[in-house]
Design a protein around this motif. Structure first.
Motif, mmCIF file in Angstrom:
data_model
loop_
_atom_site.group_PDB
_atom_site.id
_atom_site.type_symbol
_atom_site.label_atom_id
_atom_site.label_comp_id
_atom_site.label_asym_id
_atom_site.label_seq_id
_atom_site.Cartn_x
_atom_site.Cartn_y
_atom_site.Cartn_z
ATOM 1 N N GLN A 69 -7.464 18.126 77.868
ATOM 2 C CA GLN A 69 -8.319 17.254 78.380
ATOM 3 C C GLN A 69 -8.119 15.899 78.697
ATOM 4 O O GLN A 69 -8.526 15.605 79.653
ATOM 5 C CB GLN A 69 -9.593 17.326 76.944
ATOM 6 C CG GLN A 69 -10.872 16.451 77.432
ATOM 7 C CD GLN A 69 -11.734 16.524 76.414
ATOM 8 O OE1 GLN A 69 -11.548 16.879 75.214
ATOM 9 N NE2 GLN A 69 -13.056 16.016 76.762
ATOM 10 N N GLU A 70 -7.330 15.249 78.184
ATOM 11 C CA GLU A 70 -6.847 13.996 78.345
ATOM 12 C C GLU A 70 -5.906 13.892 79.544
ATOM 13 O O GLU A 70 -6.160 13.194 80.386
ATOM 14 C CB GLU A 70 -5.769 13.368 77.159
ATOM 15 C CG GLU A 70 -4.971 12.017 77.423
ATOM 16 C CD GLU A 70 -4.163 11.632 76.563
ATOM 17 O OE1 GLU A 70 -3.597 10.513 76.605
ATOM 18 O OE2 GLU A 70 -4.239 12.209 75.514
ATOM 19 N N GLU A 71 -5.093 15.105 79.875
ATOM 20 C CA GLU A 71 -4.463 15.184 81.077
ATOM 21 C C GLU A 71 -5.418 15.595 82.339
ATOM 22 O O GLU A 71 -5.244 14.976 83.345
ATOM 23 C CB GLU A 71 -3.539 16.554 81.141
ATOM 24 C CG GLU A 71 -2.354 16.287 80.262
ATOM 25 C CD GLU A 71 -1.380 17.455 80.002
ATOM 26 O OE1 GLU A 71 -1.761 18.528 80.593
ATOM 27 O OE2 GLU A 71 -0.151 17.496 79.333
ATOM 28 N N ALA A 72 -6.522 16.202 82.192
ATOM 29 C CA ALA A 72 -7.731 16.579 82.966
ATOM 30 C C ALA A 72 -8.099 15.075 83.268
ATOM 31 O O ALA A 72 -8.527 14.850 84.610
ATOM 32 C CB ALA A 72 -8.482 17.694 82.566
ATOM 33 N N GLU A 73 -8.631 14.452 82.593
ATOM 34 C CA GLU A 73 -9.252 13.075 82.601
ATOM 35 C C GLU A 73 -8.090 12.167 83.552
ATOM 36 O O GLU A 73 -8.811 11.598 84.534
ATOM 37 C CB GLU A 73 -9.503 12.382 81.251
ATOM 38 C CG GLU A 73 -10.353 10.994 81.311
ATOM 39 C CD GLU A 73 -11.536 11.313 82.306
ATOM 40 O OE1 GLU A 73 -12.101 10.110 82.717
ATOM 41 O OE2 GLU A 73 -12.044 12.427 82.003
ATOM 42 N N GLN A 74 -7.077 12.127 83.314
ATOM 43 C CA GLN A 74 -6.060 11.451 84.047
ATOM 44 C C GLN A 74 -5.980 11.656 85.405
ATOM 45 O O GLN A 74 -5.902 11.008 86.387
ATOM 46 C CB GLN A 74 -4.628 11.206 83.386
ATOM 47 C CG GLN A 74 -4.394 10.597 81.929
ATOM 48 C CD GLN A 74 -3.219 10.969 81.482
ATOM 49 O OE1 GLN A 74 -2.380 11.735 81.844
ATOM 50 N NE2 GLN A 74 -3.019 10.226 80.115
ATOM 51 N N GLU A 75 -5.964 13.129 85.750
ATOM 52 C CA GLU A 75 -6.042 13.892 86.863
ATOM 53 C C GLU A 75 -7.105 13.346 87.594
ATOM 54 O O GLU A 75 -7.227 13.002 88.880
ATOM 55 C CB GLU A 75 -5.848 15.228 86.827
ATOM 56 C CG GLU A 75 -5.697 15.891 88.025
ATOM 57 C CD GLU A 75 -4.422 15.592 88.990
ATOM 58 O OE1 GLU A 75 -4.350 15.988 90.266
ATOM 59 O OE2 GLU A 75 -3.481 15.084 88.532
ATOM 60 N N ARG A 76 -8.317 13.535 86.770
ATOM 61 C CA ARG A 76 -9.539 13.070 87.404
ATOM 62 C C ARG A 76 -9.617 11.555 88.151
ATOM 63 O O ARG A 76 -10.060 11.488 89.191
ATOM 64 C CB ARG A 76 -10.858 13.375 86.654
ATOM 65 C CG ARG A 76 -12.040 13.299 87.146
ATOM 66 C CD ARG A 76 -13.143 13.245 86.131
ATOM 67 N NE ARG A 76 -13.133 12.060 85.333
ATOM 68 C CZ ARG A 76 -13.690 10.629 86.031
ATOM 69 N NH1 ARG A 76 -14.141 10.553 87.079
ATOM 70 N NH2 ARG A 76 -13.516 9.811 85.112
ATOM 71 N N GLU A 77 -9.042 10.903 86.990
ATOM 72 C CA GLU A 77 -8.976 9.379 87.466
ATOM 73 C C GLU A 77 -7.982 9.096 88.894
ATOM 74 O O GLU A 77 -8.367 8.213 89.540
ATOM 75 C CB GLU A 77 -8.662 8.479 86.367
ATOM 76 C CG GLU A 77 -9.534 8.566 85.096
ATOM 77 C CD GLU A 77 -9.054 7.865 84.108
ATOM 78 O OE1 GLU A 77 -7.900 7.392 84.058
ATOM 79 O OE2 GLU A 77 -9.789 7.499 82.865
ATOM 80 N N ARG A 78 -6.810 9.954 88.721
ATOM 81 C CA ARG A 78 -6.174 9.620 89.855
ATOM 82 C C ARG A 78 -6.516 10.186 91.136
ATOM 83 O O ARG A 78 -6.262 9.476 92.108
ATOM 84 C CB ARG A 78 -4.706 10.559 89.536
ATOM 85 C CG ARG A 78 -3.526 10.321 90.618
ATOM 86 C CD ARG A 78 -2.432 11.468 90.275
ATOM 87 N NE ARG A 78 -2.719 12.801 90.573
ATOM 88 C CZ ARG A 78 -2.793 13.452 91.721
ATOM 89 N NH1 ARG A 78 -2.693 12.625 92.877
ATOM 90 N NH2 ARG A 78 -3.312 14.462 91.910
ATOM 91 N N GLN B 109 -9.765 9.980 91.683
ATOM 92 C CA GLN B 109 -10.787 9.163 91.989
ATOM 93 C C GLN B 109 -10.293 8.009 92.835
ATOM 94 O O GLN B 109 -10.775 7.487 93.547
ATOM 95 C CB GLN B 109 -11.438 8.865 90.775
ATOM 96 C CG GLN B 109 -12.755 7.943 91.062
ATOM 97 C CD GLN B 109 -13.936 8.706 92.016
ATOM 98 O OE1 GLN B 109 -14.044 9.713 91.956
ATOM 99 N NE2 GLN B 109 -14.532 7.738 92.740
ATOM 100 N N LYS C 191 -11.173 18.324 93.177
ATOM 101 C CA LYS C 191 -11.983 17.977 91.998
ATOM 102 C C LYS C 191 -12.266 18.947 91.073
ATOM 103 O O LYS C 191 -12.669 19.931 91.572
ATOM 104 C CB LYS C 191 -13.252 17.063 92.573
ATOM 105 C CG LYS C 191 -12.936 15.609 93.184
ATOM 106 C CD LYS C 191 -14.091 15.181 93.329
ATOM 107 C CE LYS C 191 -13.840 13.678 94.046
ATOM 108 N NZ LYS C 191 -14.836 12.962 94.519
#
Length: 263
Positions: free
Chosen positions: A48-57, A59, A263
């Motif tokens: 979940q943390e990796e997915a959030e980081q990827e989403r931020e990247r 974005q 996304k």
């Protein structure tokens, strides 16, 4: 009787020697299950943390692409405004120039500069017109921060389709003649414009000279099938071509579309 009493107090585990082993197994399995659950939860949290980081990247990439698109649209608007305003100002002065359909070129017809067949010099009677064109270009390009959005402004010379083999150019022919026509206009501007209005003083966003000179011979005709004197005259011209600092906004639209799909 004593024997009977003793038998009544025997524990269940003693009666069933397999019960303790089963309980130990169940306890062990329970511990393994709990550990496995904890590991799974930790792995899910990490994913979940990796997915959030990827989403931020992603974005951040979207924001960067959108900023590039904004700058491109601004640059295209600046170019279009320069050309439109130049044509309007010159028209009010009785100087009829043309703007290309894609709003990238200001076309100076031959009748404004007077290039005769095989000639590369601006006629005396056309010099005031040529000077006014240069003054208007400097005025509009230097307005606000417009030059920051431009890459190069080409002064392009063009000839008609008839081959030129004069002593001036020899075997270089129309390539030489078209380039000399562009050079003649540029040098005339350098001689005749006031110091504060010299086009050579203009810089692009990278601090490099904005103007350049080139020749296309007969390779980019306005009239393809040249038969009359008027057809030839239309192709003897100078084009002022404006290029902006970045690729077209359509290219960045495609990039943004690809980012959106991830996304």
């Amino acid at each position: 009787m004593a024997l009977l009493r003793s038998q009544k107090h025997v524990s269940v585990d003693e009666e069933n020697p397999y019960w303790m082993s089963f309980s130990d197994i169940m306890s062990g399995l329970l511990v393994i299950f709990i550990l496995a659950s904890v590991i799974l939860i930790l792995q899910l949290m990490e994913l979940q943390e990796e997915a959030e980081q990827e989403r931020e990247r992603l974005q951040e990439q979207v924001v960067e692409v959108e900023e590039e698109i904004r700058l491109l649209r601004k640059a295209e608007k600046v170019r279009r405004n320069i050309l439109t305003e130049a044509a309007e100002i010159l028209q009010k002065r009785g100087i009829q120039v043309e703007v290309s359909e894609n709003s990238t070129v200001l076309r100076i017809p031959n009748q404004l500069l007077g290039f005769d067949t095989a000639a590369d010099q601006i006629g005396q009677q056309y010099q005031n017109t040529a000077r006014e064109i240069g003054e208007v270009l400097h005025q509009l390009i230097s307005k606000e921060d417009r030059s920051d959005y431009l890459d190069t402004v080409f002064v392009e010379g063009h000839t008609d389709s008839r081959p030129f083999t004069g002593r001036l150019c020899g075997e270089k022919g129309n390539w030489c003649l078209s380039t000399f026509r562009a050079i003649s206009l540029w040098q005339f501007w350098e001689r005749s414009l006031e110091e504060r209005a010299k086009l050579s003083s203009l810089k692009n966003g990278e601090g490099k000279p904005l103007f350049s000179v080139s020749g296309y011979a007969e390779t980019r005709p306005v009239v393809e099938n040249q038969r009359t004197a008027d057809d030839y005259s239309k192709n003897r011209r100078i084009d002022i071509r404006f290029t902006i600092r970045r690729p077209s906004s359509e290219d960045y639209e495609k990039v943004r579309a690809k980012v959106d799909l991830t996304k």
